[in-house]
Design an enzyme around this catalytic site. Structure first.
Site, short mmCIF file in Angstrom:
data_model
loop_
_atom_site.label_atom_id
_atom_site.label_comp_id
_atom_site.label_asym_id
_atom_site.label_seq_id
_atom_site.Cartn_x
_atom_site.Cartn_y
_atom_site.Cartn_z
N THR A 22 1.01 -1.22 0.02
CA THR A 22 0.04 -0.10 -0.08
C THR A 22 0.90 1.22 0.04
OG1 THR A 22 0.15 0.07 2.37
CG2 THR A 22 -1.86 -0.95 1.25
N ARG A 62 8.72 -1.63 -0.34
CA ARG A 62 9.79 -1.35 0.81
C ARG A 62 10.65 -2.31 1.09
NH1 ARG A 62 6.17 1.82 5.20
NH2 ARG A 62 5.73 3.66 3.86
N SER A 92 9.28 5.52 4.81
CA SER A 92 8.46 6.28 6.08
C SER A 92 9.13 6.29 7.20
CB SER A 92 7.11 5.67 5.98
OG SER A 92 6.32 6.46 6.88
N HIS A 93 8.52 5.66 8.43
CA HIS A 93 9.05 5.64 9.66
C HIS A 93 10.10 4.58 9.88
CE1 HIS A 93 5.49 3.60 9.14
NE2 HIS A 93 5.91 2.58 9.85
N LYS A 145 8.07 4.70 -4.25
CA LYS A 145 6.45 4.77 -4.49
C LYS A 145 6.23 5.79 -5.69
CE LYS A 145 3.67 7.28 -1.75
NZ LYS A 145 2.92 7.60 -0.51
N ASP A 158 7.51 11.96 11.24
CA ASP A 158 8.22 10.66 10.85
C ASP A 158 9.27 10.92 9.77
OD1 ASP A 158 6.57 11.01 9.00
OD2 ASP A 158 6.25 8.87 8.52
N ASP A 165 9.53 10.62 6.58
CA ASP A 165 9.12 11.29 5.37
C ASP A 165 8.10 12.32 5.55
OD1 ASP A 165 7.19 9.40 6.07
OD2 ASP A 165 6.42 9.13 3.83
N ASP A 203 4.98 12.56 6.98
CA ASP A 203 3.47 12.58 6.55
C ASP A 203 2.91 12.24 8.09
OD1 ASP A 203 4.41 9.88 6.80
OD2 ASP A 203 3.26 9.23 4.81
N ARG A 204 3.46 11.60 9.01
CA ARG A 204 3.00 11.45 10.20
C ARG A 204 3.14 12.71 11.22
NH1 ARG A 204 3.36 4.68 11.74
NH2 ARG A 204 2.52 4.36 9.85
N GLU A 240 -5.76 6.42 12.94
CA GLU A 240 -5.39 6.31 14.31
C GLU A 240 -3.79 6.24 14.14
OE1 GLU A 240 -3.91 3.21 14.86
OE2 GLU A 240 -4.48 2.44 12.69
N SER A 241 -3.38 5.81 12.96
CA SER A 241 -1.80 5.75 13.02
C SER A 241 -0.68 6.89 12.93
CB SER A 241 -1.35 4.70 11.83
OG SER A 241 -1.77 5.08 10.78
N LYS A 243 -0.86 12.26 3.57
CA LYS A 243 -1.27 12.68 4.89
C LYS A 243 0.03 13.79 5.34
CE LYS A 243 0.68 8.38 6.63
NZ LYS A 243 0.29 7.18 6.50
C1 G1P Z 1 0.08 1.06 8.90
C2 G1P Z 1 -1.18 1.93 9.64
C3 G1P Z 1 -1.83 2.54 8.60
C4 G1P Z 1 -0.96 3.55 7.39
C5 G1P Z 1 0.10 2.54 6.92
C6 G1P Z 1 0.98 3.12 6.27
O1 G1P Z 1 -0.50 0.08 8.02
O2 G1P Z 1 -1.65 1.25 10.54
O3 G1P Z 1 -2.81 3.23 9.01
O4 G1P Z 1 -1.80 3.86 6.40
O5 G1P Z 1 0.77 1.96 8.03
O6 G1P Z 1 1.59 4.52 6.97
P1 G1P Z 1 -0.70 -1.32 8.55
O7 G1P Z 1 0.80 -1.90 9.23
O8 G1P Z 1 -1.48 -1.30 9.92
O9 G1P Z 1 -1.22 -2.24 7.61
ZN ZN Z 2 5.53 8.40 6.70
#
Ligand code: G1P
Ligand code: ZN
Length: 543
Positions: free
Chosen positions: A18, A22, A113-114, A126, A277, A279, A281-282, A364-365, A376
């Site tokens: 998604t 990575r 990302s993180h 991506k 984070d 990149d 976005d968080r 929520e993440s 985000k």
């Molecule tokens: C996790 C977060 C989700 C976020 C994704 C990418 O995915 O829960 O909200 O969009 O990272 O940053 P998950 O590991 O739960 O599939």
């Molecule tokens: Zn990120």
């Protein structure tokens, strides 16, 4: 230009998740690996000849090497122009902003990302489409299909270019323009938020710490918070982006943003704390000794959006991912607007934002954002809070407590069981699915099951259907319990258990979430048999 022919069908295909592809840096360093994936991206796109691509990343190890390769492949494939952030830097939301502003054909963002960086850390790539958002599933699937059958890639036989030098150069016949990574993003933030009010807030002595975690937001936060808004130097901590994020894990949560958490828990805590984070976005939002859950943050932003210039005309709607608490739903109800419940993952918000069904969205993440970009946006959320603080002249804690008093409090917690055996996790989920037909009406502790389903989603715009998005149990008292497997983990499986209860009783609002959810936590074990399947008697991370 040269054409490289691959001798074998490479790497069993490269399946982007998604959030793109990575992998460990060492995987990307295999001969042809990155090239194969980049050519597969281009092979799944149409009509880009002569058009503009945006390229940048979060500055982690391998960022610049990858960009040099991408430029040569883009040139050989016929792109007309590529915009690259200086030194290869662009935060994810800034890349989205640049793609939109310049109406580029698309963009390539280099980030994991993180996830930790450095030679032994992770790298990622991506593709984003012309609306500035992550490529939809049909594009990522097509990319994957191409990685399975690719036999050659086209690459320009040219020297590396200087990514530090602003201005234009040629790679083959393609123009590369090195841009300031911050300028366009800065300008967009200035359009949305009342910079004068926030400046006055800092002038009045308001104190804040922003923890950039040695990742991409350092330069953005310094430019906006310290230079434009006049926050004192030192407001931004860990502000220099490092290839390995200083050895840290650039994830803004209570566990990893410990420098900030220590400051905010200390005796001389500033009035406001925030982190972003790898990149950018968080985001995490803190007051002195006070944590704002991302679900509450979304609800507070929505309830106060009319105080912020960019949103003063009201919200078209709100969207939240299914496991995000229902706090935003209560605000949507009061505002008489729709609240959409989408599967986990930012890409599900894209259509809702494009069609103007939703203005704000969140997960929520630690993900919050709006229709200003299609990702985000960490620093955006921080500026939104600052704008509200500047208008309301109250503390973070007071704003949140008043919010709960008005809308009720959604106690919320996520319990993660990381690195569990994949098969055991699968069995746990299958067992749950096999029982959920019988759960309705059953009582667990003091909670009676009202509904129970395997969450699926029909996109209201393109009508695409996403199934198997997690097991959702709703109780008659408004509490919820959700079980799903992470789609982003790299080792074994990660089971996520999301717990939520709702209370309008203000005398209970001071309770700690784990305390308030204790009964539900026990019932989750009862319903899912977590211990039996995973062998774990407690989660590895509690948020
Ligand atoms: C996790 C977060 C989700 C976020 C994704 C990418 O995915 O829960 O909200 O969009 O990272 O940053 P998950 O590991 O739960 O599939
Ligand atoms: Zn990120």
């Amino acid at each position: 230009m040269s054409i490289q022919t691959l001798s074998t069908s490479p790497f069993e295909g490269q399946k982007p998740g998604t959030s793109g592809l990575r992998k460990k840096v060492s995987v990307f360093q295999q001969p042809h690996y990155l090239e194969n994936f980049v050519q597969s991206i281009f092979d799944s796109l149409e009509d880009f000849r002569g058009k503009t691509l945006v390229v940048g990343g979060d500055g982690r190890y391998y960022n610049q090497t990858a960009i040099q390769t991408i430029l040569k492949i883009a040139a050989a494939n016929g792109f007309g122009r590529v915009l690259v952030g200086q030194n290869g830097l662009l935060s994810t939301p800034a890349a989205s902003a640049v793609i939109r502003k310049l109406q580029a054909f698309g963009g390539i963002i280099l980030s994991a990302s993180h996830n930790p960086g450095g030679p032994n850390g992770d790298f990622g790539i991506k593709y984003n489409i012309s609306n500035g958002g992550p490529a939809p599933e049909k594009v990522t699937e097509a990319i994957y299909e191409h990685t399975l059958k690719i036999t050659e890639y086209r690459i320009a036989d040219t020297a590396d270019i200087d990514l530090a030098q602003m201005g234009e150069t040629l790679v083959g016949e393609m123009t590369v323009e090195i841009i300031d990574p911050v300028t366009d993003y800065d300008a967009l933030m200035e359009e949305l938020f009342d910079f004068e009010k926030i400046k006055a807030l800092f002038q009045s002595g308001f104190t804040m710490r922003f923890d950039a975690m040695h990742a991409i937001t350092g330069p953005y936060a310094r430019s906006i918070l310290e230079e434009k808004l006049g926050a004192p130097p030192g407001t931004v901590i860990n502000g220099v982006p490092l290839e390995d994020f200083g050895g840290g894990h650039p994830d803004p949560n209570l566990t990893y943003a410990h420098d900030l958490v220590d400051i905010m828990d200390g005796d001389n805590a500033p009035q406001f704390g925030a982190a972003s984070d790898g990149d950018g976005d968080r985001n995490m939002i803190l007051g002195p000794r006070f944590f704002v859950t991302p679900s509450d943050s979304l609800a507070v932003l929505a309830a106060n959006a009319h105080l912020v210039p960019g949103y003063k005309d009201g919200l078209a709607g709100i969207a939240r991912s299914m496991p995000t608490s229902e706090a935003a739903d209560h605000v949507a109800e009061a505002l008489d607007i729709d609240c959409y419940e989408t599967p986990t993952g930012w890409k599900f918000f894209g259509n809702l934002l494009d069609a103007n069904f939703a203005t704000l969205c969140g997960e929520e993440s630690f993900g919050t954002g709006s229709n200003h970009v299609r990702e985000k946006d960490g620093l955006w959320a921080v500026l939104f809070w600052l704008n509200i603080l500047a208008v309301r002249q109250q503390s973070v804690q007071t704003i949140v407590r008043e919010h709960w008093a008005k809308y009720g409090r959604n106690f919320y917690s996520r319990h993660d069981y990381e690195g569990v055996d994949s098969q055991a996790a699968q069995e746990l989920m299958e067992k749950l699915y096999s029982t959920f037909g019988h759960l309705k009406g059953q009582q667990f502790g003091s909670h009676v099951v009202e509904y129970c389903d395997d969450f699926s989603y029909i996109d209201p715009i393109d009508h695409s259907i996403s199934t198997n998005q997690g097991m959702r149990i709703g109780f008659q008292d408004g509490s919820r319990m959700i079980f799903r497997l992470s789609g982003t983990g790299t080792e074994g499986a990660t089971l996520r258990v999301y717990l939520e209860s709702f209370s309008q009783d203000t005398t209970k609002h001071h309770l700690d979430a784990q305390e308030a959810l204790a009964d539900l936590i026990e019932q989750a074990e009862e319903i899912a048999g977590i211990k039996k399947y995973t062998g774990r008697d407690k989660p590895s991370v509690i948020t």
